[in-house]
Enzyme design. Sequence first.
Site, PDB file in Angstrom:
ATOM      1  N   ASN A 174       1.058  -1.116  -0.135  1.00 59.89           N
ATOM      2  CA  ASN A 174       0.016   0.087   0.016  1.00 59.89           C
ATOM      3  C   ASN A 174       0.929   1.322  -0.112  1.00 59.89           C
ATOM      4  O   ASN A 174       1.474   1.616   1.022  1.00 59.89           O
ATOM      5  CB  ASN A 174      -0.868  -0.026   1.352  1.00 59.89           C
ATOM      6  CG  ASN A 174      -1.743   1.137   1.209  1.00 59.89           C
ATOM      7  OD1 ASN A 174      -1.733   2.088   0.259  1.00 59.89           O
ATOM      8  ND2 ASN A 174      -2.725   1.111   2.320  1.00 59.89           N
ATOM      9  N   ARG A 257      -2.857  -2.291  -3.360  1.00 58.06           N
ATOM     10  CA  ARG A 257      -4.102  -1.438  -3.035  1.00 58.06           C
ATOM     11  C   ARG A 257      -3.904  -0.192  -3.883  1.00 58.06           C
ATOM     12  O   ARG A 257      -2.987   0.396  -4.223  1.00 58.06           O
ATOM     13  CB  ARG A 257      -4.067  -0.862  -1.770  1.00 58.06           C
ATOM     14  CG  ARG A 257      -5.199  -0.001  -1.434  1.00 58.06           C
ATOM     15  CD  ARG A 257      -5.112   0.749  -0.055  1.00 58.06           C
ATOM     16  NE  ARG A 257      -6.164   1.639   0.001  1.00 58.06           N
ATOM     17  CZ  ARG A 257      -6.234   2.684   0.519  1.00 58.06           C
ATOM     18  NH1 ARG A 257      -5.199   3.239   1.068  1.00 58.06           N
ATOM     19  NH2 ARG A 257      -7.285   3.258   0.706  1.00 58.06           N
ATOM     20  N   HIS A 350     -13.351   2.634   0.232  1.00 63.74           N
ATOM     21  CA  HIS A 350     -13.317   1.539   1.324  1.00 63.74           C
ATOM     22  C   HIS A 350     -14.058   0.122   0.934  1.00 63.74           C
ATOM     23  O   HIS A 350     -14.539  -0.622   1.978  1.00 63.74           O
ATOM     24  CB  HIS A 350     -13.989   2.021   2.870  1.00 63.74           C
ATOM     25  CG  HIS A 350     -13.417   3.094   3.237  1.00 63.74           C
ATOM     26  ND1 HIS A 350     -14.113   4.003   3.988  1.00 63.74           N
ATOM     27  CD2 HIS A 350     -12.151   3.277   3.654  1.00 63.74           C
ATOM     28  CE1 HIS A 350     -13.286   5.018   4.694  1.00 63.74           C
ATOM     29  NE2 HIS A 350     -12.103   4.596   4.563  1.00 63.74           N
ATOM     30  N   ARG A 411     -12.184  15.550   7.497  1.00 60.79           N
ATOM     31  CA  ARG A 411     -12.898  15.750   6.386  1.00 60.79           C
ATOM     32  C   ARG A 411     -14.570  15.926   6.753  1.00 60.79           C
ATOM     33  O   ARG A 411     -15.137  15.419   7.882  1.00 60.79           O
ATOM     34  CB  ARG A 411     -13.089  14.402   5.581  1.00 60.79           C
ATOM     35  CG  ARG A 411     -11.643  14.329   4.912  1.00 60.79           C
ATOM     36  CD  ARG A 411     -11.660  13.211   3.784  1.00 60.79           C
ATOM     37  NE  ARG A 411     -10.666  12.082   4.446  1.00 60.79           N
ATOM     38  CZ  ARG A 411     -10.401  11.121   4.245  1.00 60.79           C
ATOM     39  NH1 ARG A 411     -11.586  10.492   3.296  1.00 60.79           N
ATOM     40  NH2 ARG A 411      -9.418  10.151   4.502  1.00 60.79           N
ATOM     41  N   GLU A 557      -8.012  -4.856   5.407  1.00 62.59           N
ATOM     42  CA  GLU A 557      -7.931  -4.781   3.838  1.00 62.59           C
ATOM     43  C   GLU A 557      -6.658  -5.851   3.520  1.00 62.59           C
ATOM     44  O   GLU A 557      -6.790  -6.076   2.326  1.00 62.59           O
ATOM     45  CB  GLU A 557      -7.626  -3.245   3.891  1.00 62.59           C
ATOM     46  CG  GLU A 557      -8.779  -2.563   3.659  1.00 62.59           C
ATOM     47  CD  GLU A 557      -8.579  -1.057   3.656  1.00 62.59           C
ATOM     48  OE1 GLU A 557      -7.675  -0.416   4.117  1.00 62.59           O
ATOM     49  OE2 GLU A 557      -9.454  -0.590   3.232  1.00 62.59           O
TER      50      GLU A 557
END
Length: 780
Positions: A174, A257, A350, A411, A557
């Site tokens: 990743n 990823r 996600h 965010r 993940e």
Amino acid sequence: MDLKAFLTSTHYFSDLSDSELNTLIEASTVEECRPGQKIVSRGQPGRFLFVLITGKAEVNFTDTLGAKLFSATLKSGDVFGEMSIMTGEPEAADVVAVEPSQYIAAPRDMFSQVIVGNPAALHKIAALITKRMTQKEQNEALLAQYKSSRQDNPDPYDLNFSSALKPAKILVINCGSSSLKYSLFDTSNPTPLIEGLIEKIGTNASYHKVKSQKSEIKNETAVPDFPKAFLEMETALTDSTIGAIAAFDEIDAVGHRVVHGGDKFKNSAVITDEVIEGIRQCIPLAPLHNPYNLAGVEEMRKHLPGKGAVAVFDTAFHQNMPESAYLYAISRDLGQIYHVSENIRRYGFHGTNHNYVSLTAATYLKRSVRELRIISCHLGNGASICAIDHGTSVDTSMGMTPLEGLAMGTRCGDIDPGALIYLLNSGLSVKEVDNLLNKESGLKGLTGLSNDMREILDAADSGNDRAKTAVSLFCYRLKKYIAAYAAVLGGIDALVFTAGIGENSAAIRGRVCHGLENIGLVISKEANEKAKVKRGHIEEISAAGSQIKILVVAADEERMIARETLHALNIAKVREAAAPEVKAKRQIPVYITGHHVHLCEKDFATLFGEGKTLTKKHQLRQQLSFVAEETLTLSGPLGKIENVRVVAPLKTETQVEISRTEEFKLGIDAPVRVSGDLEGSASITLEGPAGSVKLESGVICARRHIHMTPADALSYGIRDHDIVSVAVLGRKDVVFSDVFVRVNPNYTLELHLDTDEANSAAISDAATARILEIQSRAFI
Ligand code: AMP
């Protein structure tokens, strides 16, 4: 034992050539077993095709109490294990030796590598599968055993790599703008061998943290750029004190990823030059992520040339969302009018973890993900929620970028776009607005304290009002989405909490669920407070009587990326072996399905009168199916559709198939489903000459599908329930993805498309199609 002579003497393998026999023998093992010993256990994944050489074995189908339902005796030359290879479902029966026996175990890819290439052998195995499928369909107790075999499989979705034929090492990468995160999985080991993180690459503060099964270290090392970071990783992985491998090329495959796959990538993709170009084209959609993800792909190609690599996209899981969920209500002609990209739509993120937790929840609940409605709440520093209908994401809160939806660490989530116009008109630059919404908003902006939920909860406990408001806003918005998605799904079976906050904060989970009892969500206070999830574990926190299960699942993940890597490479292998001549030669007739109704006996009698039977109007290509003279009226809340044909034969449940346009006319919302998958589907009233029937559910928009026989499936290298893409051939081929494969001995090869789709692509009933590729398979 002269295996070649033995196989040549058997019914199934006598047609194989010398070289085909050699390939088969080389890949297979010969095993011995004692009387009473199990060769196959019910529930285990179907990884091998078995051939009994000597001795005798018994196939035993037993009920849950161990009573025998059905058994068959196997003798020398008999084959078993073929059904699981065809369906991907686990073995449905135990196979036990009754005499000292010897058998061959041939890895299942021998199907695509040897048997598919030999028409005579293929024909014989297909005939065997046909016989066993028919036997299964005709015996209800046996059918139930097949259906329930998944419950006996602890890993039905292969999240622990139990499908791997031999141990493989998979490196998961990743790569972010200034960081490199990596994990090395060994498919025979339940936990990653080693996990590492190199942070602040290109600064003076760079460091490298490594945790392996041997130890854990943190080094402050100078890592000026990505090439150096990859060298650091290679050194750590092969280090004799902490590392897990002696040489870097022990790694069998790499999974990357990739944040944004746009609408190009609906599944994980084996990396080729074309895929790299596709990822590059998505850079404008994720300028802060895709360039670095791509840098990682290219760097690994240098380090491990020739090893399989796969891109796993955060967006892919959401690519089957319906238009009404993914469109924004802005001009659909942006490109023409404003000369800007037309990529402005919702993609969702996600996805890898939403998919992972839904499969983990289904495994825990011992039910198929294809019969569950799940809401997954991924609450980390970035947060999103996803509505998963029978395995498909049908809506999610993040949009074109990861800024939409829930309030997050920094965010803002949902905001009136008018506020941005106001900010820009007030003199803030684009960069400032970007920074404000992405970095200075959310929990941090609301509290002025921190983006860390732990600190905010502590501050709220000590009486900080802004912290209290931030927590309330976070939970309020989440609760609003849960109820909205419950409406989208028409009810929920399980609500899942995952990621940092979801896994660790009982306070947040409790606040969110409080007040949702009216939709069937009842949390257990004690279980919620006690819940501590570790990776690979799941906690149930719903109260005993809760209609909806509430689960906490640790995000993983990396594991999902490793699994996707394994699966994508396996599928590619099948495609390579089986594809060329088959793909080119065989064309599939297209059938355009208009609206129609399948009735159960009871509803037929109510609608048309007792003692009536269906009258044939015309035969359909699928055996036993015909369009009947009898018609009825569909009556929805907003309109009616008359003269809808009934299709024979009568079924166990009434099912109505209509198109999107007709849904609109009737005023109902029907989910896109595979035939027979009716739970939670739309309601309707049927009006016939003798009476009417009100269905609580039963209306679907049929998912595109192909009917085929076991022989067709074997020759394509395809399994029941695979998802494939097809091209409908014409002056300009039209490509359809997400086509569901249905295998049954009674079927005739045919692609079914819905009237709307066929009309919009100007496809007629005379068209033919060809399979392009296997996009995904649920069980490997
Ligand atoms: P992630 O992005 O999945 O690593 O999640 C990070 C978020 O989880 C941060 O906001 C953390 O504050 C939050 N988190 C971790 N542990 C807890 C906890 N015990 N209580 C509340 N929030 C937590």
